[in-house]
Scaffold this active site. Structure first.
Site, PDB file in Angstrom:
ATOM      1  N   LYS A  79     -46.625  48.697  83.350  1.00 59.46           N
ATOM      2  CA  LYS A  79     -45.597  47.654  83.314  1.00 59.46           C
ATOM      3  C   LYS A  79     -46.176  46.374  82.715  1.00 59.46           C
ATOM      4  CE  LYS A  79     -42.232  45.516  86.506  1.00 59.46           C
ATOM      5  NZ  LYS A  79     -41.800  45.463  87.917  1.00 59.46           N
ATOM      6  N   SER A 154     -36.975  46.266  88.825  1.00 65.01           N
ATOM      7  CA  SER A 154     -37.367  45.713  87.536  1.00 65.01           C
ATOM      8  C   SER A 154     -38.314  46.593  86.735  1.00 65.01           C
ATOM      9  CB  SER A 154     -38.035  44.348  87.764  1.00 65.01           C
ATOM     10  OG  SER A 154     -39.248  44.486  88.501  1.00 65.01           O
ATOM     11  N   SER A 178     -38.446  47.321  93.332  1.00 68.31           N
ATOM     12  CA  SER A 178     -38.558  47.402  91.873  1.00 68.31           C
ATOM     13  C   SER A 178     -39.268  48.639  91.341  1.00 68.31           C
ATOM     14  CB  SER A 178     -39.258  46.150  91.330  1.00 68.31           C
ATOM     15  OG  SER A 178     -38.383  45.048  91.364  1.00 68.31           O
TER      16      SER A 178
END
Length: 240
Positions: A79, A154, A178
Site C-alpha cells: 500500500k 482504504s 481498511s
C-alpha cells in the site's frame, strides 16, 4: 488456472517440487497486470524492471538451494502509505507527490530481507481516509468482480491486486476496517493484527493508536504466512 491465480502456499509447494521458478510466477503476474490494470486501477506505481531483477536473483537462490525465507520469490504489492527508501510514497495524495523517503518501513524491510519481489505501490483512499478507494487523488480503483462497484477501502488497491491476480499477496493498513472491508468486498482474506504485533515504523500515520499494517491474501493460510513474515518486536516502533 494461471500461476497468478494460485495461493502463496500453492506456489511454495511448486517451488519445493522444483516445478516453477520465481521469474515464471512474476511473468504470470505481470501478464495479468498488462491485461487488467488499466481498467481496475489497483496500482499507483509499478516497478516491474526491479521486480524481474529480484525474481531472477531468487531463481538463482532456488537453483542453489539457498532460499532466503517464506516469501522468497513471491510477488507482493504494498500500500502506498508504507515507506520504502528511494520509492515515491504519496498516500494517493497530490500533496505528497515527489516525496521519496530515506528509510523503509520495518514490515516492508522484512519482506525484502526474505527475498519477496515487490511489484509496486497500490492505490488507496487519500491518506487512508475513506472506505471505497474512490477518494484517491490519482484515480479510483474498481472492483475486479464488477467494475461498476467499489472495491472498498482504504486498502482497496491491495485487495484488488490480490483478487485479480495482479499480486500473490499484499500489505495494507487498517485503522477502522481498511483491510477487512476491502478484503470482504473483493472476495479475499484480510486481517488486522493485534495492536503492536506488527511494527508501525514507516507507516504514514492516520490515527496512531489504531493503525496497524496487515496482510491481504487469497485465503487464511496465506494471511498467516504473510503475517508471520512481518510480525515481531521492533525497537523503532513508537508503540512497541
Amino acid at each position: 488456472m494461471e500461476l497468478c491465480d494460485l495461493t502463496l502456499h500453492e506456489i511454495k509447494d511448486l517451488f519445493a517440487r522444483k516445478e516453477v521458478l520465481p521469474s515464471m510466477v512474476l511473468e504470470a503476474v505481470a501478464g495479468r497486470i498488462r491485461e487488467v490494470e488499466k481498467s481496475l486501477g489497483a496500482y499507483l506505481a509499478l516497478d516491474l524492471d526491479t521486480a524481474f531483477t529480484a525474481a531472477r536473483a531468487a531463481d538463482a537462490r532456488f537453483q542453489a538451494g539457498k532460499a532466503l525465507g517464506t516469501l522468497d520469490g513471491i510477488p507482493v504489492a504494498i500500500k502506498d502509505n508504507l515507506c520504502q527508501a528511494g520509492k515515491e510514497t504519496t498516500c494517493a495524495s497530490r500533496i505528497l507527490q515527489g516525496f521519496v523517503p530515506p528509510y523503509t518501513a520495518t514490515a516492508v524491510q522484512k519482506l525484502l530481507d526474505q527475498g519477496a519481489v515487490i511489484i509496486g505501490r497500490t492505490n488507496m483512499d487519500e491518506f487512508a481516509m475513506g472506505s471505497s478507494t474512490e477518494n484517491s487523488a490519482v484515480k479510483p480503483a474498481k472492483n475486479p468482480w464488477d467494475p461498476r462497484r467499489v472495491p472498498g477501502g482504504s486498502s482497496g488497491g491491495s485487495a484488488v491486486a490480490v483478487a485479480a491476480g495482479e499480486a500473490i499477496v499484499a500489505l495494507g493498513s487498517d485503522t477502522g476496517g481498511s483491510i477487512r472491508q476491502p478484503a470482504a468486498f473483493c472476495g479475499v482474506t484480510g486481517l488486522k493484527p493485534t495492536y503492536g504485533l506488527v511494527s508501525r515504523y514507516g507507516l504514514v500515520a492516520f490515527a496512531s493508536s489504531f493503525d496497524q499494517i496487515g496482510p491481504i491474501a487469497k485465503d487464511a493460510e496465506d494471511c498467516a504466512l504473510l503475517l508471520s513474515a512481518i510480525a515481531g518486536y521492533d525497537p523503532l516502533d513508537a508503540t512497541s
